[in-house]
Scaffold this active site. Structure first.
Site, PDB file in Angstrom:
ATOM      1  N   ASP A  32      -1.110   4.368  -3.241  1.00  0.00           N
ATOM      2  CA  ASP A  32      -0.475   3.264  -2.177  1.00  0.00           C
ATOM      3  C   ASP A  32      -1.026   2.174  -3.180  1.00  0.00           C
ATOM      4  OD1 ASP A  32       0.114   1.705   0.032  1.00  0.00           O
ATOM      5  OD2 ASP A  32      -1.921   1.474   0.891  1.00  0.00           O
ATOM      6  N   GLU A  35       4.979   4.222  -2.223  1.00  0.00           N
ATOM      7  CA  GLU A  35       5.687   4.041  -0.769  1.00  0.00           C
ATOM      8  C   GLU A  35       6.474   2.295  -1.484  1.00  0.00           C
ATOM      9  OE1 GLU A  35       3.853   3.568   3.184  1.00  0.00           O
ATOM     10  OE2 GLU A  35       3.868   1.575   2.369  1.00  0.00           O
ATOM     11  N   ASP A  38      -6.548   2.281   2.216  1.00  0.00           N
ATOM     12  CA  ASP A  38      -4.851   2.626   1.123  1.00  0.00           C
ATOM     13  C   ASP A  38      -5.413   4.329   0.668  1.00  0.00           C
ATOM     14  OD1 ASP A  38      -4.538  -0.192   0.420  1.00  0.00           O
ATOM     15  OD2 ASP A  38      -6.476   0.155   0.826  1.00  0.00           O
TER      16      ASP A  38
END
Length: 158
Positions: free
Chosen positions: A7, A67, A140
């Site tokens: 992340d 992502e 995260d």
């Protein structure tokens, strides 16, 4: 199959490393790569590159997952996420690994079963699926682990 998820961010990059063997998903490691706010962007990105490269060297993952960048109202934040993503993609490429990009919707659907799941719902499911005592922090890190879980489920056709 060893999967590493990121992340990305220039201040905090969460990461998670899972091993899928037979019907079990086991946690190998998770954590956050952080940089001081007084570091230049170049120094932050260089540190991130070195740390990501070290994780790739150490664990030799079969898959690298991130992502997809979503639209962010704060352009400065969006740019910084994009810069961190670029560094991670470069490190993965130098380790002969392609990066799989998953959307937030894909992650929520596969981990929670609902595309509009809240962050709390995703974090709860990460804790349950991985049989962790507590939800990983910062957020995260839990997000990076959710990416790994989603990738594994996607490979299994779930």
């Amino acid at each position: 199959m060893i999967v590493i998820g990121f992340d990305p961010g220039t201040a905090i990059t969460g990461y998670g490393i899972l091993n899928k063997e037979d019907d079990k998903i086991a946690v190998i490691e998770y954590g956050a790569l952080t940089t001081p706010s007084n570091w230049s962007i170049g120094r932050r990105l260089n540190y991130l590159f070195d740390q990501v490269s070290s994780l790739l060297d150490l664990y030799n993952p079969d898959a690298v997952v991130m992502e997809e960048v979503f639209f962010n109202k704060n352009i400065k934040t969006a740019i910084s996420i994009g810069q961190a993503q670029g560094v991670i993609i470069l490190a993965a490429q130098q380790h002969q690994r392609e990066v799989s990009i998953l959307t937030p919707l894909e992650v929520k659907l596969s981990v929670v079963g609902y595309g509009r799941a809240t962050k709390d719902q995703v974090q709860y499911m990460v804790k349950e699926v991985l049989k962790l005592k507590d939800i990983p922090k910062p957020d995260d890190v839990a997000d990076a682990l959710a990416l790994c879980i989603s990738y594994i489920y996607k490979q299994e056709g779930c």
